[in-house]
Write an enzyme that holds these catalytic residues in place. Structure first.
Site, PDB file in Angstrom:
ATOM      1  N   GLY A 156       3.172   0.852   3.237  1.00 52.17           N
ATOM      2  CA  GLY A 156       3.356   2.365   3.697  1.00 52.17           C
ATOM      3  C   GLY A 156       4.334   2.828   2.752  1.00 52.17           C
ATOM      4  O   GLY A 156       4.806   3.953   2.913  1.00 52.17           O
ATOM      5  N   GLN A 183       0.721  -1.147   0.082  1.00 55.36           N
ATOM      6  CA  GLN A 183       0.016   0.045  -0.013  1.00 55.36           C
ATOM      7  C   GLN A 183       0.991   1.074   0.053  1.00 55.36           C
ATOM      8  O   GLN A 183       2.079   1.164   0.647  1.00 55.36           O
ATOM      9  CB  GLN A 183      -0.877   0.111   1.334  1.00 55.36           C
ATOM     10  CG  GLN A 183      -2.159  -1.085   1.286  1.00 55.36           C
ATOM     11  CD  GLN A 183      -3.170  -0.760   0.503  1.00 55.36           C
ATOM     12  OE1 GLN A 183      -3.088  -0.550  -0.948  1.00 55.36           O
ATOM     13  NE2 GLN A 183      -4.376  -0.341   0.881  1.00 55.36           N
ATOM     14  N   SER A 184       0.413   2.278  -0.705  1.00 54.48           N
ATOM     15  CA  SER A 184       1.512   3.572  -0.927  1.00 54.48           C
ATOM     16  C   SER A 184       1.519   4.080   0.508  1.00 54.48           C
ATOM     17  O   SER A 184       2.567   4.663   0.619  1.00 54.48           O
ATOM     18  CB  SER A 184       0.850   4.345  -2.117  1.00 54.48           C
ATOM     19  OG  SER A 184       0.717   3.846  -3.280  1.00 54.48           O
ATOM     20  N   THR A 185       0.743   4.483   1.287  1.00 51.96           N
ATOM     21  CA  THR A 185       0.924   5.230   2.650  1.00 51.96           C
ATOM     22  C   THR A 185       0.288   4.313   3.710  1.00 51.96           C
ATOM     23  O   THR A 185      -0.740   3.609   3.582  1.00 51.96           O
ATOM     24  CB  THR A 185       0.097   6.593   2.661  1.00 51.96           C
ATOM     25  OG1 THR A 185      -1.348   6.393   2.246  1.00 51.96           O
ATOM     26  CG2 THR A 185       0.710   7.329   1.339  1.00 51.96           C
TER      27      THR A 185
END
Length: 690
Positions: A66, A25-27
């Site tokens: 993240g 997931q990106s963040t």
């Protein structure tokens, strides 16, 4: 793609190797809030089992939660996946979509190349692909391009919204200490009066001293603290007070927010080859947005511009040519403002120490150091400093009274401001102590775990209050405070006589240099057979001074020509020692200011090519003892004996006791020659004359 086609791509060799499920997931915000996406990614394990892999063969890589997929830098899980594929350990790579694996075409195509070489399959939510097959690889490359374009569109859309708000001055940004947002998200001054006082005192101190280092020193000498708002961590947003540091002063002075201006795009960030992001400040004309008077501030925009100009002038001291420099300690009054009249470069200062005093010397040595050539100009500075001082005293005397009154008012205001800051610090400590007391009294006494902690907090707050009060009282007792009417009258009386104020030994040399910077724009020096000093005042008025060239060391020690002439006359009739005694009796000093000696007379004779007393006598026709003995036909000792007996006359020629003789007349020569030789060379007499 149907199940039959997918199953046809899976071979026994693939099933013998492990299946790697990559989850990202990106963040962190997406990890916490977008849980459905995470569940969908973990559900891909069922797809691998359906294709024939055992549950124990499925390896989940979820260490990149993240992390952004824009680059492989910092994604340890992705790098591990690539390594496992390259070593032939992976039979299939599973990912919800291409964007989970990579948002960068470089990383994506590198993974495809390695998968094709190792015979590894790739599976996403849409189907199963073999990178070794041209059609599948073409489709995967297209998906990677679309994923990278999607990221670009998302960034462009977000940046467009940010720029739209920034151009209206409505973009919410982190504010420096002293400025806060109100309930309507408008920028206002911090409601804490102590914070406002601290910032205003910093700006006022810089306006008075003109140096960021001087501001730090003034806060340290007064024992003042400066606020700072915590940006990250569990205490984010809290206000703390600590020692003021130099970089904090520069941040405040360079921040347009304190002048009530909104800005955006002051810095440009660029990602380097190693993945390291560097940023640098752009020139003001390249900023994206700059709106002056956008919100309340602590100083006006012209004052902010003046501060930037002053800082730029001081920073020029570190440039290639060092066009200017801040005023420093030292006896050179024109340090930092004097230029060479020949090459136009800034002249530096060197001090020549002699007998405990330092004499300033201005020299232009830039080209000499750079190209190993003789330096351009060198000249002693005390005479030049004195001439410029006299010019200022004669030019600016009518303005001294007004300047002194302004300085007096500024000193009083600064003292009152410092006292208010110390009082605000005590008030903060008192509030914390009162708050800790109320918390302690409100707790149930039987709850000792909480009561003990609150009691310790109360004791710490009381200790801080005692320390703040003690420091305030100590500073209050040592501070001068506002000027009394008597002191103000004395300052006014002193200012009425500006020469006394300028020449007062109590006035630091650094303050004189600061006054020079305020009054003089440039000083140009040119040395020929004399020194020309060009002075340009702030108002544009220019003056040109002509000074005699200072004497060199040998010229300063040179004997007065009148003394040399007197010595030339004395040598006609006196020896070196006799001439030295006569010159000392007349009170004539040497070039060094010391009494004459025989050795000094010999040195002067050789330096000025003066004939000695003996040579002058010989040039006048007198004979030496040997010459006279040959002329008379006698032994030279006989001539000495005749001189002592008074038969012939001798004249002292030097300080060694040598005599010279005039040629005797005929009436004297005959009696001497007619005497018996025995009487002339009597053994007993000869023995007594030796």
């Amino acid at each position: 793609m149907d199940a039959m086609a997918a199953a046809g791509k899976v071979t026994r060799e693939h099933l013998q190797r492990d299946a790697y499920l990559y989850i990202r997931q990106s963040t962190l915000k997406q990890v916490i809030n977008n849980t459905e996406s995470t569940q969908r990614q973990y559900a891909l394990r069922g797809r691998a089992i359906a294709l024939g892999w055992d549950h124990s063969q499925i390896i989940v890589i979820d260490t990149d939660q993240g992390q952004s997929g824009a680059s492989a830098e910092g994604r340890d899980g992705f790098q591990r996946l690539v390594a496992e594929v390259g070593m032939g350990q992976a039979g299939i790579v599973l990912g919800l979509e291409v964007s989970r694996l990579a948002r960068n075409n470089t990383d994506w195509h590198r993974l495809l190349e390695i998968c094709a070489l190792a015979g590894t399959l790739i599976l996403d939510e849409d189907g199963l692909y073999d990178p070794g097959n041209f059609n599948d690889r073409l489709l995967l490359g297209l998906k990677g391009t679309m994923s990278e374009a999607e990221l670009h569109l998302l960034k462009a859309r977000l940046r467009g919204g940010v720029l739209s708000k920034a151009r209206r001055g409505e973009l919410v940004q982190p504010l420096p200490v002293g400025l806060v947002y109100d309930h309507a998200e408008r920028v206002v001054l911090d409601p804490d009066a102590s914070v406002q006082q601290a910032i205003r005192h910093l700006l006022a101190t810089f306006a008075a001293t003109g140096s960021a280092y001087a501001v730090v020193k003034a806060f340290a000498d007064a024992g003042l603290k400066f606020p700072r708002r915590i940006r990250t961590g569990p205490n984010k947003g809290e206000l703390t007070w600590g020692i003021l540091q130099h970089h904090r002063v520069l941040q405040i002075l360079h921040n347009p927010r304190y002048a009530g201006a909104f800005f955006y795009g002051r810095r440009h960030e660029r990602r380097g080859p190693g993945g390291k992001t560097t940023s640098h400040v752009l020139p003001r004309e390249e900023w994206t947005v700059l709106i002056t008077d956008a919100h309340p501030g602590y100083l006006t925009w012209p004052e902010f511009e003046a501060n930037q100009t002053r800082l730029a002038e001081l920073a020029a001291a570190h440039g290639t040519d060092r066009k200017a420099s801040p005023p420093r300690e030292g006896a050179a009054l024109l340090q930092g403002v004097v230029s060479c009249g020949k090459c136009g470069r800034r002249m530096t200062v060197r001090y020549q120490h002699y007998k405990g005093t330092g004499k300033p010397i201005y020299l232009c040595q830039f080209d000499g150091i750079r190209n190993a050539v003789p330096i351009c100009q060198t000249m002693i500075g005390d005479q030049i400093d004195a001439a410029v001082s006299e010019l200022l005293l004669a030019t600016l005397t009518p303005l001294t009274l007004e300047v002194a009154l302004r300085v007096s008012d500024e000193l009083a205001a600064r003292a009152e401001e410092a006292d208010r800051l110390r009082a605000a610090c005590v008030e903060r400590a008192r509030y914390r102590a009162d708050l800790a007391r109320r918390r302690y009294l409100a707790v149930d006494p039987s709850n000792r775990l909480v009561a003990d902690t609150l009691e310790a907090d109360w004791n710490d707050a009381l200790r801080e209050l005692a320390e703040a009060t003690e420091e305030y009282e100590r500073a209050k007792n040592t501070a001068t405070g506002p000027l009394s009417p008597e002191t103000r009258a004395k300052i006014t009386a002193l200012a009425a006589d500006f020469p006394r104020l300028w020449n007062d030994p109590v006035t630091p040399m650094r303050e004189r240099k600061r006054m020079i910077r305020l009054l003089v724009t440039d000083v140009t020096l040119t040395k020929t057979d004399h020194i020309t000093v060009g002075v340009v005042l702030r108002g544009g008025q220019s003056h040109q001074l002509t000074l005699p060239r200072p004497q060199t060391a040998w010229e300063l020690r040179q004997t007065d020509p009148a003394v040399v002439a007197a010595l030339d006359e004395l040598l006609d009739d006196h020896t070196d020692a006799q001439s030295a005694d006569i010159l000392n009796e007349r009170g004539l000093p040497s070039g060094m200011g010391r009494p004459f000696t025989r050795g000094m007379i010999i040195h002067l004779r050789n330096a000025y090519q003066l004939r000695s007393h003996r040579q002058r006598l010989l040039d006048a026709g007198l004979l030496t003892v040997s010459e006279l003995a040959r002329h008379l036909g006698v032994h030279f000792q006989t001539v000495k004996h005749w001189r002592r007996d008074g038969i012939i006359t001798g004249i002292l020629a030097n300080d060694k006791g040598e005599y010279v003789y005039p040629l005797p007349g005929p009436d004297l020569v005959r009696p001497i020659i007619g005497r018996p030789r025995s009487s002339v060379l009597d053994p007993e007499h000869s023995a007594t004359t030796r």
